[in-house]
Design a protein around this motif. Structure first.
Motif, PDB file in Angstrom:
ATOM      1  N   UNK A 147      11.538  17.004 -15.821  1.00  0.00           N
ATOM      2  CA  UNK A 147      12.923  16.748 -15.415  1.00  0.00           C
ATOM      3  C   UNK A 147      12.916  16.358 -13.945  1.00  0.00           C
ATOM      4  N   UNK A 148      13.752  15.398 -13.574  1.00  0.00           N
ATOM      5  CA  UNK A 148      13.830  14.995 -12.181  1.00  0.00           C
ATOM      6  C   UNK A 148      15.249  14.549 -11.858  1.00  0.00           C
ATOM      7  N   UNK A 149      15.561  14.477 -10.559  1.00  0.00           N
ATOM      8  CA  UNK A 149      16.853  13.947 -10.138  1.00  0.00           C
ATOM      9  C   UNK A 149      16.661  12.966  -8.986  1.00  0.00           C
ATOM     10  N   UNK A 150      17.761  12.374  -8.532  1.00  0.00           N
ATOM     11  CA  UNK A 150      17.667  11.345  -7.496  1.00  0.00           C
ATOM     12  C   UNK A 150      17.716  11.910  -6.085  1.00  0.00           C
ATOM     13  N   UNK A 151      17.611  13.246  -5.947  1.00  0.00           N
ATOM     14  CA  UNK A 151      17.527  13.865  -4.626  1.00  0.00           C
ATOM     15  C   UNK A 151      16.128  14.380  -4.328  1.00  0.00           C
ATOM     16  N   UNK A 152      15.219  14.252  -5.296  1.00  0.00           N
ATOM     17  CA  UNK A 152      13.843  14.679  -5.083  1.00  0.00           C
ATOM     18  C   UNK A 152      13.581  16.148  -5.326  1.00  0.00           C
ATOM     19  N   UNK A 153      14.459  16.821  -6.058  1.00  0.00           N
ATOM     20  CA  UNK A 153      14.249  18.230  -6.353  1.00  0.00           C
ATOM     21  C   UNK A 153      13.118  18.433  -7.356  1.00  0.00           C
ATOM     22  N   UNK A 154      12.461  19.568  -7.260  1.00  0.00           N
ATOM     23  CA  UNK A 154      11.423  19.955  -8.207  1.00  0.00           C
ATOM     24  C   UNK A 154      12.021  20.888  -9.249  1.00  0.00           C
ATOM     25  N   UNK A 155      11.857  20.538 -10.522  1.00  0.00           N
ATOM     26  CA  UNK A 155      12.419  21.327 -11.617  1.00  0.00           C
ATOM     27  C   UNK A 155      11.323  22.106 -12.331  1.00  0.00           C
ATOM     28  N   UNK A 168      17.651  20.756  -2.868  1.00  0.00           N
ATOM     29  CA  UNK A 168      18.061  19.759  -1.893  1.00  0.00           C
ATOM     30  C   UNK A 168      19.447  19.254  -2.279  1.00  0.00           C
ATOM     31  N   UNK A 169      20.251  18.940  -1.302  1.00  0.00           N
ATOM     32  CA  UNK A 169      21.590  18.448  -1.591  1.00  0.00           C
ATOM     33  C   UNK A 169      21.605  16.971  -1.952  1.00  0.00           C
ATOM     34  N   UNK A 170      22.727  16.530  -2.507  1.00  0.00           N
ATOM     35  CA  UNK A 170      22.939  15.116  -2.744  1.00  0.00           C
ATOM     36  C   UNK A 170      22.543  14.579  -4.094  1.00  0.00           C
ATOM     37  N   UNK A 171      22.167  15.427  -5.040  1.00  0.00           N
ATOM     38  CA  UNK A 171      21.812  14.925  -6.376  1.00  0.00           C
ATOM     39  C   UNK A 171      23.062  14.470  -7.115  1.00  0.00           C
ATOM     40  N   UNK A 172      22.990  13.274  -7.676  1.00  0.00           N
ATOM     41  CA  UNK A 172      24.116  12.742  -8.452  1.00  0.00           C
ATOM     42  C   UNK A 172      23.713  12.340  -9.864  1.00  0.00           C
ATOM     43  N   UNK A 173      22.433  12.507 -10.211  1.00  0.00           N
ATOM     44  CA  UNK A 173      21.975  12.175 -11.558  1.00  0.00           C
ATOM     45  C   UNK A 173      20.670  12.914 -11.835  1.00  0.00           C
ATOM     46  N   UNK A 174      20.508  13.338 -13.097  1.00  0.00           N
ATOM     47  CA  UNK A 174      19.256  13.941 -13.548  1.00  0.00           C
ATOM     48  C   UNK A 174      18.777  13.195 -14.793  1.00  0.00           C
ATOM     49  N   UNK A 175      17.484  13.276 -15.050  1.00  0.00           N
ATOM     50  CA  UNK A 175      16.902  12.624 -16.220  1.00  0.00           C
ATOM     51  C   UNK A 175      15.707  13.442 -16.691  1.00  0.00           C
ATOM     52  N   UNK A 176      15.310  13.232 -17.940  1.00  0.00           N
ATOM     53  CA  UNK A 176      14.148  13.920 -18.478  1.00  0.00           C
ATOM     54  C   UNK A 176      13.347  12.960 -19.326  1.00  0.00           C
ATOM     55  N   UNK A 177      12.113  13.336 -19.626  1.00  0.00           N
ATOM     56  CA  UNK A 177      11.307  12.532 -20.535  1.00  0.00           C
ATOM     57  C   UNK A 177      10.626  13.429 -21.552  1.00  0.00           C
ATOM     58  N   UNK A 178      10.310  12.840 -22.684  1.00  0.00           N
ATOM     59  CA  UNK A 178       9.650  13.563 -23.772  1.00  0.00           C
ATOM     60  C   UNK A 178       8.314  12.916 -24.122  1.00  0.00           C
ATOM     61  N   UNK A 179       7.723  12.220 -23.157  1.00  0.00           N
ATOM     62  CA  UNK A 179       6.434  11.589 -23.415  1.00  0.00           C
ATOM     63  C   UNK A 179       6.566  10.490 -24.451  1.00  0.00           C
ATOM     64  N   UNK A 180       5.719  10.537 -25.468  1.00  0.00           N
ATOM     65  CA  UNK A 180       5.699   9.488 -26.489  1.00  0.00           C
ATOM     66  C   UNK A 180       6.608   9.798 -27.664  1.00  0.00           C
ATOM     67  N   UNK A 203      23.463  11.438 -26.319  1.00  0.00           N
ATOM     68  CA  UNK A 203      22.714  10.245 -26.736  1.00  0.00           C
ATOM     69  C   UNK A 203      22.120   9.516 -25.542  1.00  0.00           C
ATOM     70  N   UNK A 204      21.553  10.282 -24.619  1.00  0.00           N
ATOM     71  CA  UNK A 204      20.994   9.700 -23.416  1.00  0.00           C
ATOM     72  C   UNK A 204      19.898  10.604 -22.890  1.00  0.00           C
ATOM     73  N   UNK A 205      18.952  10.002 -22.144  1.00  0.00           N
ATOM     74  CA  UNK A 205      17.900  10.777 -21.496  1.00  0.00           C
ATOM     75  C   UNK A 205      18.272  11.133 -20.060  1.00  0.00           C
ATOM     76  N   UNK A 206      19.503  10.857 -19.651  1.00  0.00           N
ATOM     77  CA  UNK A 206      19.937  11.135 -18.289  1.00  0.00           C
ATOM     78  C   UNK A 206      21.385  11.589 -18.290  1.00  0.00           C
ATOM     79  N   UNK A 207      21.815  12.116 -17.140  1.00  0.00           N
ATOM     80  CA  UNK A 207      23.180  12.602 -17.014  1.00  0.00           C
ATOM     81  C   UNK A 207      23.650  12.420 -15.580  1.00  0.00           C
ATOM     82  N   UNK A 208      24.798  11.819 -15.399  1.00  0.00           N
ATOM     83  CA  UNK A 208      25.393  11.695 -14.072  1.00  0.00           C
ATOM     84  C   UNK A 208      26.100  13.000 -13.708  1.00  0.00           C
TER      85      UNK A 208
END
Length: 254
Positions: free
Chosen positions: A45-53, A80-92, A13-18
């Protein structure tokens, strides 16, 4: 280095995951997403380490019967190392009963890691989810199975199922399992849900890293020559010499 699951986690029930622990540089990060309705596709999809998905080709399944289920798989290779969270979006799109699952794995090819993928959906013919098999072309693979069912995934089905379950979301939010294989073949996880209802199913096989070490030969005063031609070997040169090189074969000065 053999293939290994470093960590796995999920969020419902979330658009992100720790992520439980910061990811390690060079590892594969896999993000698996389940949405309702079946038309709510993932935009990025993106994370807080700047990785490209990158979205895994041919791994999207949409059970579009009302309200439907949707599964999708994205990955970041040689991350890249250090990712602690990811998130995604589904547009509208407005979504409900979504689930996000994250798997970090080591020993996976740093370039073009996807061997093969498949997807399947069913609008309610059975409570046993026969899945989407993949036939691998690479001998050593990490096979990941991902499923979302409308009445709730209750686990793997059958005593001969060789997959290991990782995470199961609440009710319809999805479930993940994996198998590390050492030979080419056809692989498929079988799941079960509470009652016969719609479900979506995605499977992907990631290739093991090859040529993970290099041989360094003296080639003159103050230099060594690296024999190899892969990104993994370029990384090994850097590790052994302390010199960052931009090509995957050649001479690194020490």
């Amino acid at each position: 280095m053999a293939i290994a699951i470093v960590q796995h986690t999920g969020s419902i029930s979330s658009l992100s995951c720790s992520i439980q622990s910061a990811t390690t540089a060079g590892n594969l990060i896999v993000v698996l997403i389940a949405n309702q309705p079946g038309t709510a596709t993932v935009g990025s999809v993106h994370d807080n380490a700047g990785n490209t998905y990158t979205q895994v080709p041919h791994a999207q399944a949409s059970a579009s019967d009302n309200p439907g289920r949707y599964t999708d798989i994205w990955y970041a290779s040689n991350s890249l190392g250090g990712a602690t969270a990811v998130a995604f979006n589904t547009g509208s799109n407005t979504i409900t009963n979504d689930g996000v699952f994250v798997i970090e794995a080591s020993g996976i090819s740093a370039t073009s890691p996807v061997d093969v993928a498949s997807a399947f959906r069913d609008n309610g013919s059975s409570a046993i989810l026969s899945g989407s098999p993949v036939t691998t072309t690479n001998a050593n693979d990490l096979v990941i199975s991902f499923v979302a069912g409308f009445t709730g995934i209750r686990g793997l089905s059958g005593s001969t199922n060789a997959f290991t379950m990782l995470d199961t979301g609440s009710s319809t939010d999805g479930a993940t399992a994996y198998r590390i294989v050492s030979g080419t073949g056809t692989y498929n996880a079988i799941w079960r849900q509470t009652t016969a209802s719609e479900w979506a199913f995605s499977t992907v096989a990631f290739k093991a890293s090859t040529n993970q070490s290099v041989t360094l030969f003296p080639s003159g005063s103050g230099s060594v020559t690296a024999v190899g031609n892969t990104t993994e070997q370029a990384n090994a040169i850097t590790s052994q010499t302390g010199v960052i090189i931009s090509s995957s074969i050649g001479t690194a000065t020490v």
